[in-house]
Design a protein around this motif. Structure first.
Motif, mmCIF file in Angstrom:
data_model
loop_
_atom_site.group_PDB
_atom_site.id
_atom_site.type_symbol
_atom_site.label_atom_id
_atom_site.label_comp_id
_atom_site.label_asym_id
_atom_site.label_seq_id
_atom_site.Cartn_x
_atom_site.Cartn_y
_atom_site.Cartn_z
ATOM 1 N N PHE A 172 -37.475 17.767 57.046
ATOM 2 C CA PHE A 172 -36.073 17.457 56.638
ATOM 3 C C PHE A 172 -36.051 16.132 56.070
ATOM 4 C CE2 PHE A 172 -36.049 19.859 60.922
ATOM 5 C CZ PHE A 172 -35.405 20.949 60.594
ATOM 6 N N LYS A 173 -36.811 15.709 55.519
ATOM 7 C CA LYS A 173 -36.871 14.164 54.862
ATOM 8 C C LYS A 173 -35.958 14.139 53.602
ATOM 9 C CE LYS A 173 -40.085 12.925 52.334
ATOM 10 N NZ LYS A 173 -41.436 12.362 51.752
ATOM 11 N N GLY B 10 -34.610 14.777 60.772
ATOM 12 C CA GLY B 10 -35.609 15.080 61.723
ATOM 13 C C GLY B 10 -35.593 14.089 62.986
ATOM 14 N N ASP C 136 -37.874 10.703 57.859
ATOM 15 C CA ASP C 136 -37.072 11.805 58.076
ATOM 16 C C ASP C 136 -36.089 11.586 58.990
ATOM 17 O OD1 ASP C 136 -36.238 14.412 58.270
ATOM 18 O OD2 ASP C 136 -38.211 15.316 59.365
ATOM 19 N N PRO D 160 -42.178 16.262 58.895
ATOM 20 C CA PRO D 160 -40.787 15.792 58.390
ATOM 21 C C PRO D 160 -40.443 16.745 57.408
ATOM 22 C CG PRO D 160 -42.861 14.775 57.424
ATOM 23 C CD PRO D 160 -43.561 15.537 58.738
ATOM 24 N N PRO E 38 -40.218 22.779 64.519
ATOM 25 C CA PRO E 38 -40.638 21.727 63.753
ATOM 26 C C PRO E 38 -41.894 21.002 64.170
ATOM 27 C CG PRO E 38 -38.642 21.266 64.906
ATOM 28 C CD PRO E 38 -39.058 22.548 65.148
ATOM 29 N N PHE F 182 -42.290 15.444 64.985
ATOM 30 C CA PHE F 182 -41.942 16.518 64.015
ATOM 31 C C PHE F 182 -42.640 16.463 62.776
ATOM 32 C CE2 PHE F 182 -37.474 17.735 65.665
ATOM 33 C CZ PHE F 182 -38.002 18.363 66.755
#
Length: 385
Positions: A229-230, A324, A321, A227, A212, A225
């Motif tokens: 995984f937002k 994240g 995120d 983002p 990431p 990271f």
């Protein structure tokens, strides 16, 4: 372009894009003599082992190509590919000096004994299809180890679209230390990370690996990271997430690989790695019950203040995120690395400056123009499978 002639994180003073420099130490006359002998012996052993690495890598590539005929028989092809990857890549790692790689499953909860860690290490199952392995990225050695251990699906992250695409082992090796590609080129199909993992699970393609940070560092800290995984909840129970950390210990030469803009950089670093008599790599994985994909995980657990000595530096949530932010916090506590304010865009800016200093203004302009062109072509909505 923002000049990063001194790519130092303002909050910590860490320079994550520069090769780490070992501390100077006074040596006795005997040690100096021994060092002089090594200066003669190491180039010879490095050359021999580099040739052997090339032969083994060529053999692996040939067998992988021949294995295509087994593609219609997916389960058999998967076993075949897993077997040759494990054997050949372990030989390569040994030639690079990684004779013993320590693996450990760790817990961040208070009151858990070291014996519990050993039990977890012994009982932890191999990564399977549908699992997402999230780890830091410092070298092509990371890719070799993960391919040897899990034979996973590697991914490339695009910062502008926040999506990923599948890449082969050889592509993942070349991406290590390369100029980061911020947007997918025109015509390249990408997917959000969770959708991608689920699609690989349906194909039975094995675990998915994602870096990431989006680029390599010198293994001294963790970049902010990308983002990706937002849009994910906490906990993210639709997939299994394993948080993994790879750390290198060294005295004179670090196996980390931050810059590899052409083959001369790669070959030179590979030669120096081969010249080492041994190298040290340790792997730590967070216990499954403490993963942010566990049903009983709470975001407060991942973002809470760390116990004394459990981590270095304050690691806060990323507003855009949350998942994240949780993962980077947990990874920081596992590695004891600081989280930096720098990200993959800062690495690209640093490499622009690096090119300018080493290859002239025209090359730097060309590289920057190529990056701008790529960003323009990929700035639209990403294509889906």
């Amino acid at each position: 372009m923002r000049c990063l002639c001194n790519p130092k994180d303002q909050g910590t003073g860490i320079q994550p894009f520069l090769p780490p420099v070992p501390a100077n130490a006074d040596h006795s006359p005997i040690q100096k003599i021994f060092t002089a002998i090594l200066l003669i012996v190491k180039p010879l052993t490095g050359a021999i082992k580099l040739i052997l690495v090339g032969i083994v890598a060529l053999g692996l590539a040939i067998l992988q190509t021949l294995g295509i005929i087994l593609s219609p028989l997916a389960p058999i092809h998967r076993v075949y590919h897993r077997l040759i990857s494990a054997v050949f890549l372990r030989i390569i790692l040994a030639l690079l000096g990684f004779f013993w790689i320590k693996r450990e499953v760790v817990t961040l909860r208070r009151g858990r004994s070291a014996g519990a860690n050993k039990t977890q290490t012994a009982n932890k199952k191999a990564a399977v299809s549908g699992e997402l392995i999230v780890c830091n990225w410092s070298s092509y050695i990371d890719v070799l180890y993960l391919a040897f251990r899990y034979d996973p699906v590697f991914t490339q992250i695009y910062h502008e679209s926040l999506t990923v695409r599948q890449v082969s082992l050889w592509e993942a090796l070349l991406l290590s230390g390369s100029y980061p590609q911020l947007s997918p080129p025109e015509g390249v199909e990408t997917l959000p990370i969770v959708e991608f993992v689920k699609s690989m699970h349906k194909k039975g393609a094995g675990p998915v690996v994602v870096f990431p940070e989006g680029t390599t560092t010198n293994n001294r800290a963790i970049l902010k990271f990308v983002p990706i995984f937002k849009d994910c909840p906490v906990p993210e129970t639709s997939i299994d997430i394993t948080i993994m950390a790879l750390k290198y210990d060294y005295h004179k030469f670090a196996p980390t690989f931050t810059v590899g803009l052409d083959h001369s950089y790669r070959l030179g670093h590979l030669f120096r790695t081969c010249a080492q008599f041994y190298n040290t790599l340790s792997i730590k994985s967070l216990a499954p019950e403490e993963s942010p994909s566990h049903a009983h995980f709470s975001a407060l657990d991942g973002l809470s203040s760390t116990p004394s000595g459990a981590a270095i530096g304050a690691i806060e949530a990323v507003e855009e995120d949350v998942l994240g932010g949780v993962i980077i916090n947990l990874m920081g506590r596992v590695t004891r690395f600081r989280k930096l304010g720098l990200n993959v865009k800062d690495k690209a800016d640093f490499l622009d400056y690096f090119i300018l200093r080493n290859n002239g203004i025209s090359t730097a302009k060309k590289t920057t123009a190529q990056r701008s062109s790529t960003s323009t072509s990929g700035s639209g909505r990403s294509k889906r499978h």
